[in-house]
Design a protein around this motif. Structure first.
Motif, PDB file in Angstrom:
ATOM      1  N   TRP A 156      24.816  41.466  46.925  1.00 20.55           N
ATOM      2  CA  TRP A 156      26.004  41.349  46.081  1.00 20.55           C
ATOM      3  C   TRP A 156      27.174  40.856  46.922  1.00 20.55           C
ATOM      4  O   TRP A 156      27.315  41.209  48.092  1.00 20.55           O
ATOM      5  CB  TRP A 156      26.341  42.700  45.455  1.00 20.55           C
ATOM      6  N   LEU A 157      28.005  40.050  46.329  1.00 20.48           N
ATOM      7  CA  LEU A 157      29.103  39.429  47.054  1.00 20.48           C
ATOM      8  C   LEU A 157      30.357  40.290  47.017  1.00 20.48           C
ATOM      9  O   LEU A 157      30.680  40.882  45.990  1.00 20.48           O
ATOM     10  CB  LEU A 157      29.427  38.063  46.440  1.00 20.48           C
ATOM     11  N   HIS A 199      28.593  49.189  38.576  1.00 23.88           N
ATOM     12  CA  HIS A 199      27.492  48.628  39.368  1.00 23.88           C
ATOM     13  C   HIS A 199      26.935  47.388  38.672  1.00 23.88           C
ATOM     14  O   HIS A 199      26.784  47.382  37.457  1.00 23.88           O
ATOM     15  CB  HIS A 199      26.385  49.682  39.518  1.00 23.88           C
ATOM     16  N   PRO A 200      26.618  46.325  39.416  1.00 26.84           N
ATOM     17  CA  PRO A 200      26.025  45.143  38.782  1.00 26.84           C
ATOM     18  C   PRO A 200      24.737  45.479  38.048  1.00 26.84           C
ATOM     19  O   PRO A 200      23.980  46.357  38.454  1.00 26.84           O
ATOM     20  CB  PRO A 200      25.749  44.204  39.970  1.00 26.84           C
ATOM     21  N   ASP A 212      28.382  40.519  38.562  1.00 22.86           N
ATOM     22  CA  ASP A 212      29.446  40.727  39.547  1.00 22.86           C
ATOM     23  C   ASP A 212      30.700  41.214  38.827  1.00 22.86           C
ATOM     24  O   ASP A 212      30.653  41.589  37.664  1.00 22.86           O
ATOM     25  CB  ASP A 212      29.724  39.449  40.346  1.00 22.86           C
ATOM     26  N   GLY A 213      31.815  41.231  39.549  1.00 25.89           N
ATOM     27  CA  GLY A 213      33.060  41.708  38.950  1.00 25.89           C
ATOM     28  C   GLY A 213      33.079  43.212  38.748  1.00 25.89           C
ATOM     29  O   GLY A 213      33.746  43.718  37.842  1.00 25.89           O
ATOM     30  N   ALA A 246      33.984  45.132  44.517  1.00 26.89           N
ATOM     31  CA  ALA A 246      35.309  45.436  45.062  1.00 26.89           C
ATOM     32  C   ALA A 246      35.208  46.278  46.324  1.00 26.89           C
ATOM     33  O   ALA A 246      35.953  46.068  47.291  1.00 26.89           O
ATOM     34  CB  ALA A 246      36.142  46.157  44.005  1.00 26.89           C
ATOM     35  N   LEU A 247      34.274  47.232  46.356  1.00 30.87           N
ATOM     36  CA  LEU A 247      34.087  48.073  47.538  1.00 30.87           C
ATOM     37  C   LEU A 247      33.661  47.242  48.740  1.00 30.87           C
ATOM     38  O   LEU A 247      34.120  47.475  49.868  1.00 30.87           O
ATOM     39  CB  LEU A 247      33.040  49.149  47.256  1.00 30.87           C
TER      40      LEU A 247
END
Length: 326
Positions: A77-78, A105-106, A112-113, A118-119
């Motif tokens: 995850w980005l 959570h994705p 995403d988003g 964010a973490l």
């Protein structure tokens, strides 16, 4: 993505006769018993050079232990520059106040988003912790407090505390219907039999206990304070719907908007315009996973719920002798 780890040790007298998964949990306390059991079942554990894949097997003093395992990382995850309302942070944990509309959570439909993305931006090292340290979740449109682990030891201890019911979580909610007293809903919950994104009370489900008390009464609604003993998906929403008092605005379990006798245009508009479940995680209390210090945080009710409560108070004041049983 994942990375490999190697753990080695020797069972001593205190481990003699214990189950393999229990003894390994004692030997490697930074990892949860659930994770260790998975490693055993996946043939990642050897005793004296021989694969040990039965968690129930008893161990002997002096056995040489070796674990060659993999841990999933959050690197798939980005990191994303998404604002987080951080109410507390130290080297081991952080506590955030989540707004409505932010997924934790994705998953399917939300790649995403999320809080997790964010973490990763806020604290890149959290990528080394499974699920980026997320140990419990709030629904997308539920607001309020949630704790995140910044290290594997902190995560392990927080998960264990949740399982022991040692973390206290209290919520504010606005329910449909005039309720006269509080109580407890002790009904198991599982996936809905046909609607797989929904949950439902089911005698074959997992235990779920929700305590609630009346905080404020209105003509046709009730403000509640709730405390969770367990943390099943959608637990409060499912339990309140089960006792015929769904949460205002709940798009899944709330049912159709029922008309209220002599309702003012302001009340009707406020209820129609409230498009999320009226649920807020207002208090979180726990022992710090590393220091053991008892800590507690509070989050005020968000503006949309405050505005709805004001309209409900005005409606009740305009009809002081009228109770609408809906």
């Amino acid at each position: 993505m994942s990375h490999a780890i190697e753990l080695t040790g020797v069972f001593d007298a205190q481990h003699y006769g214990k189950r393999l998964d229990q003894a390994l949990s004692d030997l490697f306390p930074d990892y949860s018993r659930t994770r260790i059991k998975e490693w055993i079942l996946q043939d990642m554990v050897t005793l004296d050079g021989q694969v040990a894949n039965k968690p129930r097997d008893k161990v002997m003093e002096g056995q040489q232990v070796r674990i060659l395992a993999t841990i999933e990382e959050a690197h798939q995850w980005l990191p994303q520059d998404i604002e987080l309302d951080i109410v507390y942070e130290d080297d081991d944990i952080l506590v955030i106040d989540k707004p409505a509309g932010l997924v934790v959570h994705p998953g399917a439909g939300t790649p995403d988003g999320t809080v997790l993305n964010a973490l990763l931006h806020h604290y890149p090292a959290i990528a080394e912790v499974p699920r980026a340290g997320i140990v419990h979740r709030l629904d997308k449109d539920t607001t309020g407090l949630m704790v995140v682990a910044k290290s594997i030891p902190a995560q392990t201890h927080l998960v264990d505390a949740l399982q022991r019911r040692d973390i206290t979580r209290e919520y504010e909610a606005i329910a449909v219907g005039h309720m006269t007293a509080g109580g407890t809903v002790d009904e198991p919950i599982s996936r809905h039999s046909t609607l797989r994104t929904h949950m439902a009370v089911n005698p074959m489900g997992k235990p779920a206990v929700t305590h609630y008390r009346v905080a404020e009464k209105f003509r046709a609604h009730t403000r509640l304070r709730l405390r969770l003993e367990t943390g099943r998906t959608h637990q409060i929403r499912v339990h309140m719907a089960y006792i015929k008092h769904p949460l205002v605005g709940d798009p899944v379990y709330g049912g159709r908007l029922r008309p209220i006798r002599q309702a003012t245009p302001e009340l009707t508009e406020a209820l129609r315009g409230f498009k999320r479940q009226a649920l807020h995680a207002t208090m979180l209390r726990l022992e710090h996973p590393i220091t053991g210090e008892l800590m507690e945080w509070h989050s005020p009710i968000p503006a949309d719920m405050v505005e709805l409560l004001e309209v409900l108070r005005a409606d009740t004041a305009a009809h002081p002798d009228d109770i609408v049983w809906i």
